[in-house]
Design a protein around this motif. Structure first.
Motif, short mmCIF file in Angstrom:
data_model
loop_
_atom_site.label_atom_id
_atom_site.label_comp_id
_atom_site.label_asym_id
_atom_site.label_seq_id
_atom_site.Cartn_x
_atom_site.Cartn_y
_atom_site.Cartn_z
N ARG A 159 0.65 -1.09 0.12
CA ARG A 159 0.24 0.19 -0.07
C ARG A 159 0.76 1.36 0.31
N GLY B 183 -7.49 0.87 -1.28
CA GLY B 183 -7.77 0.50 -2.86
C GLY B 183 -6.73 -0.75 -2.93
N PRO B 184 -6.47 -1.49 -3.71
CA PRO B 184 -6.41 -1.09 -5.10
C PRO B 184 -7.49 -1.97 -5.67
N TRP C 245 -6.16 4.18 -6.66
CA TRP C 245 -6.39 4.47 -4.96
C TRP C 245 -6.51 5.25 -4.31
#
Lengths: 267, 532
Positions: free
Chosen positions: B449, B467-468, B486
């Protein structure tokens, strides 16, 4: 010279006594207003003044575009023809459609620099007949907007005076000064996520399980030349900015907010 | 039953003068033929008084300095003839196309619309003047009499029934355009006027001049009878101008376009029509070597010429020549022909004029003509593709939309939405701003992330991320997309020096919510936009 002016003024006031109550008094603006369609802002400001310049300033992600789309949605719903002068071609039609803007009633001018923006606004004001003309300079560097001569804002104000057009200016910091009938400053409160991610945990949650849910926008009424509902004339200044009643907060939600709500309710 | 004949004296000259009104009070001569053997083929009265004669060579005519010499223009004659027909159709559907310089209009039943014949004749002359033509008008119950009276008498002539023979009596026999041999014979007999011709005995005249002579006598007596041959009404509004010298700059071109537009609009106005589109065609100078000029077109009149062609569709029918000229100028400024122009062709597609009743409860909207001008100005400023109304495309491609022509609808306002006077009653949709084009970003990942991001004018720590969200599509196309999106909250973003707010009173940490994506095809991070 000053004495002469004062004597002349007194002489005129005497001559016009009985016919005009106060010949040199500046009449308060009795503009009609159009709603933002955000109850908190409408309650705070009374709405967008017709025939006046409204300035909305604030930093990135402070809700300027949200307010713009809301105003556009409100005006296009009333079948008004609106125009948007986009300073950096950053308008998102999908977002606008989701906010309720009728795109077929919107003339979008995608500019590349400030000169184009100002000239395009001039053309639109000359053309006349628009319900709302929005000049979005909020993505341009503040320094560039600061260099716009003050007479440009005066000219814009004069162009919309005595018309039903609303001129809306969006920027990062207030520039129009006393030309604006209504000035709002926006600020971003911490955004809402579906779960807190900032707390350190040994096993960070799956980021897919969290969603950006929306944010809370803080609005300050910096200046308003509108006559209040009671009939009194109030010009609010920066000095009185922090008084109670001159700020408001409203919440925004993402496009998928309603969808998530529906899913959770069905479960 | 009455007929009005409209005759244009010095038709060839008037056709040229119509496009160049400054020549109206000047002596003018037209030359025609292959250079250098050009000869004078038409002169107006002022030129004749100045001593110029038909058949002179161009070099002789040039010696008369005060006389304007122009080339005879067939295209302008055709346009003038079309204007003459438009004049006829502006008052009656029954029009005879007698000759290039004459038409006959059936006035039967027009009294209730325009009044008596004495009223209609000046009306026709006035309308002809609006079309740039100075005409003779003659009204008679006999078609041939009207035709000959218009050719013979200047101005307006109204011949009451029964007086045809007397009124035509003073006219020379040449007014009937008989063959040259017949004129010579009549001249030898001393017969010069219609009155003298009408008095000739029938039998003797028939023996000497045959049926042709008898017909001529009938005409002179105002007793000739024939039916009207109706012309098929056409809705063709075209004007053309061949230029002696190529025009390169916009200002002189606009001057010529103004003349043509004035003529077109006058013709449209005569037919109570407006233009819904304007077609513009320029024939360009072949010798121009400008690379931006259009290529040679071999299909025009068997010659190889460069053609610049445009069609301007108007949002509402209009016939204001000044407004149309402004629009054309703005379009030509943004898209010029890039070569000198030698011939101009302008045509209007006719449409019924705009008739609109403003609603009492409808909000005011921009005037369509003014709006079109404003849009043309804006297009000239920012480009055609950057002005209009956005239209969403039915696609999952991010930021999929197209620009369409802005034509506002005139609908009634929506009925009031649900009451939202109560604060907090409903939430507003958070708006998104798109960065076009998406700037590249440098993203630091930790455990899959993003934790830090930097892109032009901004860098900071990622405070929160979601996200993703994977999206892809149209893999069969070259511009396929495959993204991992994101939503990130960037804390304490620092602005570049250009964006620094000097003397900023606010010292609070700033934050921004952005949408970034990893393009798996390009293998790079980009910033799609910002929630605002």
């Amino acid at each position: 010279m000053a004495v002469n002016v004062a004597a002349l003024r007194s002489q005129l006031e005497t001559a016009l006594a009985g016919r005009l109550p106060a010949p040199f008094a500046r009449l308060p603006i009795q503009a009609e207003t159009a709603p933002f369609n955000i109850a908190e802002i409408d309650k705070l400001t009374g709405g967008l003044p017709h025939g006046g310049l409204t300035e909305i300033s604030g930093p990135c992600s402070s809700g300027r575009a949200t307010l713009l789309l809301s105003a556009l949605a409100s005006r296009t719903a009333q079948a008004h023809v609106c125009a948007l002068v986009d300073g950096r071609d950053s308008f998102d039609p999908h977002s606008a459609a989701a906010a309720g803007v009728k795109l077929e009633q919107l003339l979008w001018v995608r500019c590349r620099d400030i000169d184009q923006c100002l000239r395009a606004t001039d053309f639109l004001l000359q053309g006349g007949g628009f319900g709302l003309i929005a000049l979005d300079l909020s993505v341009l560097p503040p320094k560039t907007v600061r260099y716009v001569p003050l007479n440009v804002w005066f000219r814009f104000r004069r162009a919309v005076e005595n018309t039903s057009t609303i001129l809306l200016l969006l920027d990062q910091e207030s520039n129009a000064g006393s030309c604006a009938s209504l000035v709002l400053r926006l600020g971003l409160e911490p955004p809402r996520w579906s779960a807190s991610q900032t707390q350190p945990t040994p096993f960070p949650p799956n980021p897919c399980a969290h969603l950006f849910d929306g944010s809370q926008i803080h609005v300050e009424l910096v200046r308003s030349r509108l006559r209040s509902a009671e009939g009194g004339h109030k010009v609010r200044s920066l000095a009185r900015m922090n008084e109670a009643g001159l700020v408001a907060n409203f919440r925004t939600k993402t496009k998928w907010g309603d969808f998530r709500k529906t899913v959770s309710e069905s479960k | 039953m009455a007929f009005a004949s409209i005759y244009v004296p010095d038709f060839s000259i008037q056709a040229v003068v119509r496009a160049e009104p400054a020549l109206r009070q000047q002596p003018v001569a037209l030359v025609d033929g292959c250079p250098p053997l050009e000869r004078v083929v038409a002169i107006n009265e002022a030129a004749a008084r100045g001593g110029l004669d038909l058949g002179m060579t161009k070099s002789q005519a040039i010696q008369f300095r005060s006389i304007a010499i122009r080339l005879r223009s067939r295209v302008q004659e055709e346009a003038a003839h079309a204007a003459l027909l438009d004049l006829g159709w502006s008052v009656s559907p029954r029009v005879e196309d007698t000759a290039p310089d004459s038409i006959v209009v059936d006035l039967t039943g027009l009294a209730s619309l325009f009044g008596s014949e004495e009223t209609i004749a000046p009306l026709l002359a006035r309308r002809a003047s609006d079309l740039g033509l100075s005409v003779h008008v003659a009204i008679s119950s006999n078609l041939e009499v009207a035709l000959h009276a218009a050719r013979g008498f200047p101005g307006i002539t109204v011949i009451p029934p029964g007086e045809e023979s007397r009124r035509l009596g003073a006219l020379p026999v040449q007014v009937f355009s008989p063959p040259a041999e017949m004129i010579e014979i009549l001249e030898r007999w001393g017969v010069r006027t219609c009155e003298a011709l009408a008095k000739l005995p029938v039998l003797e005249l028939s023996e000497r001049l045959g049926q042709q002579g008898l017909q001529l006598r009938q005409c002179a007596r105002g007793a000739s009878l024939r039916s009207m041959i109706l012309a098929e009404p056409k809705l063709c509004f075209e004007e053309e101008m061949a230029l002696e010298y190529a025009v390169e700059e916009l200002e002189p071109l606009a001057f010529l376009l103004a003349r043509l537009l004035d003529q077109l609009c006058a013709r449209l106005s005569a037919r109570s029509l407006s233009a819904c589109a304007i077609r513009l065609r320029f024939e360009l100078d072949n010798s121009s070597e400008n690379e931006s000029a259009p290529p040679l077109n071999p299909h025009v009149g068997g010659r190889e010429v460069k053609i610049y062609e445009k069609r301007f569709t108007l949002p509402v029918p209009m016939r204001d020549s000044k407004m149309l000229l402004r629009l054309l100028r703005l379009h030509l400024q943004s898209d010029s022909p890039h070569a000198p122009i030698v011939r101009i062709f302008l045509a209007a597609d006719p449409a019924a004029p705009r008739v609109r009743q403003e609603g009492l409860f409808l909000p005011s909207a921009p005037d369509p003509e003014k709006l079109e001008l404003t849009i043309a100005r804006l297009a000239n400023l920012v480009g055609n593709s950057h002005v209009g109304s956005p239209r969403l495309i039915d696609s999952h491609r991010p930021d999929a939309f197209e620009m369409s022509r802005f034509i506002p609808l005139h609908n009634a306002p929506e009925t009031r939405q649900k009451n939202i006077d109560v604060p907090g009653d409903r939430e507003t949709i958070a708006a998104f701003r798109v960065f076009r084009p998406a700037p590249r970003a440098k993203v630091t990942l930790r455990e899959g992330r993003p934790v830090h991001i930097s892109f032009p004018n901004m860098h900071g720590k990622v405070a929160a991320a979601s996200g993703p969200w994977r999206t892809s599509g149209e893999w069969w196309r070259e511009d396929a997309w495959h993204r991992e999106e994101w939503d990130v909250e960037i804390d304490r973003p620092s602005l570049s020096s250009a964006n620094t707010i000097e003397n900023s009173s606010s010292v609070e940490p700033q934050r921004g919510i952005y949408r970034i994506y990893y393009d798996t095809l390009l293998q790079a991070w980009f910033v799609a936009g910002m929630y605002d």
